[in-house]
Design a protein around this motif. Sequence first.
Motif, PDB file in Angstrom:
ATOM      1  N   GLU A 176      26.940  41.295  -6.787  1.00 53.80           N
ATOM      2  CA  GLU A 176      27.826  41.655  -5.682  1.00 53.80           C
ATOM      3  C   GLU A 176      27.180  42.699  -4.777  1.00 53.80           C
ATOM      4  OE1 GLU A 176      32.437  43.058  -4.755  1.00 53.80           O
ATOM      5  OE2 GLU A 176      31.707  42.960  -6.832  1.00 53.80           O
ATOM      6  N   LEU A 177      26.466  43.650  -5.365  1.00 50.60           N
ATOM      7  CA  LEU A 177      25.785  44.649  -4.547  1.00 50.60           C
ATOM      8  C   LEU A 177      24.749  43.980  -3.646  1.00 50.60           C
ATOM      9  CD1 LEU A 177      25.064  47.503  -3.665  1.00 50.60           C
ATOM     10  CD2 LEU A 177      23.623  47.710  -5.716  1.00 50.60           C
ATOM     11  N   LEU A 178      23.975  43.061  -4.197  1.00 43.24           N
ATOM     12  CA  LEU A 178      22.992  42.349  -3.384  1.00 43.24           C
ATOM     13  C   LEU A 178      23.682  41.538  -2.287  1.00 43.24           C
ATOM     14  CD1 LEU A 178      20.060  41.555  -2.852  1.00 43.24           C
ATOM     15  CD2 LEU A 178      20.390  39.641  -4.444  1.00 43.24           C
ATOM     16  N   ALA A 179      24.801  40.902  -2.627  1.00 40.92           N
ATOM     17  CA  ALA A 179      25.545  40.120  -1.626  1.00 40.92           C
ATOM     18  C   ALA A 179      25.977  41.012  -0.474  1.00 40.92           C
ATOM     19  CB  ALA A 179      26.750  39.462  -2.284  1.00 40.92           C
ATOM     20  N   TYR A 180      26.435  42.207  -0.785  1.00 44.62           N
ATOM     21  CA  TYR A 180      26.885  43.107   0.279  1.00 44.62           C
ATOM     22  C   TYR A 180      25.712  43.564   1.146  1.00 44.62           C
ATOM     23  CZ  TYR A 180      29.204  46.872   2.743  1.00 44.62           C
ATOM     24  OH  TYR A 180      29.715  47.670   3.745  1.00 44.62           O
TER      25      TYR A 180
ATOM     26  N   ARG B 286      27.718  55.931  -1.548  1.00 42.58           N
ATOM     27  CA  ARG B 286      29.184  56.032  -1.530  1.00 42.58           C
ATOM     28  C   ARG B 286      29.804  54.745  -0.971  1.00 42.58           C
ATOM     29  NH1 ARG B 286      32.953  60.046  -1.957  1.00 42.58           N
ATOM     30  NH2 ARG B 286      31.305  61.616  -2.177  1.00 42.58           N
ATOM     31  N   GLU B 287      29.191  54.187   0.070  1.00 35.80           N
ATOM     32  CA  GLU B 287      29.703  52.942   0.635  1.00 35.80           C
ATOM     33  C   GLU B 287      29.573  51.796  -0.367  1.00 35.80           C
ATOM     34  OE1 GLU B 287      28.946  49.916   4.443  1.00 35.80           O
ATOM     35  OE2 GLU B 287      27.705  51.722   4.191  1.00 35.80           O
ATOM     36  N   ALA B 288      28.433  51.730  -1.044  1.00 40.19           N
ATOM     37  CA  ALA B 288      28.241  50.685  -2.051  1.00 40.19           C
ATOM     38  C   ALA B 288      29.262  50.823  -3.174  1.00 40.19           C
ATOM     39  CB  ALA B 288      26.815  50.773  -2.613  1.00 40.19           C
TER      40      ALA B 288
ATOM     41  N   ILE C 167      23.693  50.106 -12.119  1.00 36.85           N
ATOM     42  CA  ILE C 167      23.751  48.818 -11.412  1.00 36.85           C
ATOM     43  C   ILE C 167      22.551  48.682 -10.476  1.00 36.85           C
ATOM     44  CG2 ILE C 167      25.039  47.481  -9.700  1.00 36.85           C
ATOM     45  CD1 ILE C 167      26.215  47.415 -12.529  1.00 36.85           C
ATOM     46  N   ILE C 168      22.208  49.744  -9.766  1.00 34.93           N
ATOM     47  CA  ILE C 168      21.070  49.707  -8.850  1.00 34.93           C
ATOM     48  C   ILE C 168      19.775  49.449  -9.619  1.00 34.93           C
ATOM     49  CG2 ILE C 168      19.672  51.075  -7.249  1.00 34.93           C
ATOM     50  CD1 ILE C 168      22.290  52.466  -6.391  1.00 34.93           C
TER      51      ILE C 168
ATOM     52  N   SER D 229      16.700  58.040  -1.176  1.00 34.87           N
ATOM     53  CA  SER D 229      17.586  58.902  -1.963  1.00 34.87           C
ATOM     54  C   SER D 229      19.060  58.695  -1.649  1.00 34.87           C
ATOM     55  CB  SER D 229      17.209  60.364  -1.747  1.00 34.87           C
ATOM     56  OG  SER D 229      17.285  60.699  -0.363  1.00 34.87           O
ATOM     57  N   ALA D 230      19.381  58.502  -0.367  1.00 37.23           N
ATOM     58  CA  ALA D 230      20.793  58.440   0.011  1.00 37.23           C
ATOM     59  C   ALA D 230      21.274  57.050   0.399  1.00 37.23           C
ATOM     60  CB  ALA D 230      21.057  59.403   1.174  1.00 37.23           C
ATOM     61  N   ALA D 231      20.354  56.086   0.519  1.00 35.19           N
ATOM     62  CA  ALA D 231      20.774  54.783   1.029  1.00 35.19           C
ATOM     63  C   ALA D 231      19.847  53.683   0.531  1.00 35.19           C
ATOM     64  CB  ALA D 231      20.798  54.793   2.554  1.00 35.19           C
TER      65      ALA D 231
END
Length: 265
Positions: A153-157, A169-171, A192-193, A213-215
């Motif tokens: 799902e993270l990759l899909a987003y 935070r957005e993820a 997850i990352i 680091s942040a994104a």
Amino acid sequence: MKIICVDDERLLMEDTVAMCQTLPQAEAAIGFTRPEDALRHLEGNRADVALLDIDMPGMNGLEMAKKLREKWPDMQIIFLTGFPQYALDAYEVHPSGYLLKPVKKDRLAAELAYASSKLQRKEGAHIQARTFGNFDLLVDGKPIAFKQSKCKELLAYLIDRHGASVTRREAFAILWEDRMYDRPMQKQLDTIIRMLRATLTENGIGDIFELKSAAMRINPDLIACDAWRYLAGDEDAIRLYRGEYMSNYSWAVFTEGYLEQHNRS
């Protein structure tokens, strides 16, 4: 890219090869006066583009193009001829381009640049994001298996964002919309990352994922995506779309609405 030129008129063939060798798209160029010699050469040597004279004795350029299509379907074909009436027959084999003799360098350069862009798009299909219906990422036509659904799902987003940076935070808000972004959940997101990066690396495509680091983001230049092609006006992608986009994720309805609006405009 590597180019072959086949023309029974030796001087014209040599002039065309010489022009190719001065162009930035050409890694190498070689010429032949007989199609049979060119076909034997191709059995042991790769070529990306074939420049074919149409009107040749014996096997003509159209017949040779059909043989090339059977054995090397991704090869780009550009026809060269002094007879414009051959144009309709030539398009039966879906050439990349068509040039009238005498070939001018600026026109040859334009056709090779277009052929190069088509080759790059085909090479990008090594990694495919399928977003119409449910989401899948395919490498050489085979879907990747993810160790956890949240990784997928993270990759899909990230693909939905088309290369834009996504903060942690957005993820998190996408993956766990009803949870608090506290320390334990931050660690879960980190897991997850890491798992996503490991899966991509194991499949030889770790370079599509970029993390600072942040994104984080994906590199869209390395992925062929049906939705991106649809928005770019690709006719094949437009025919494939049936009104469903990443149906397994609730957040995807916003992009689905945008695709519908784009379809009506």
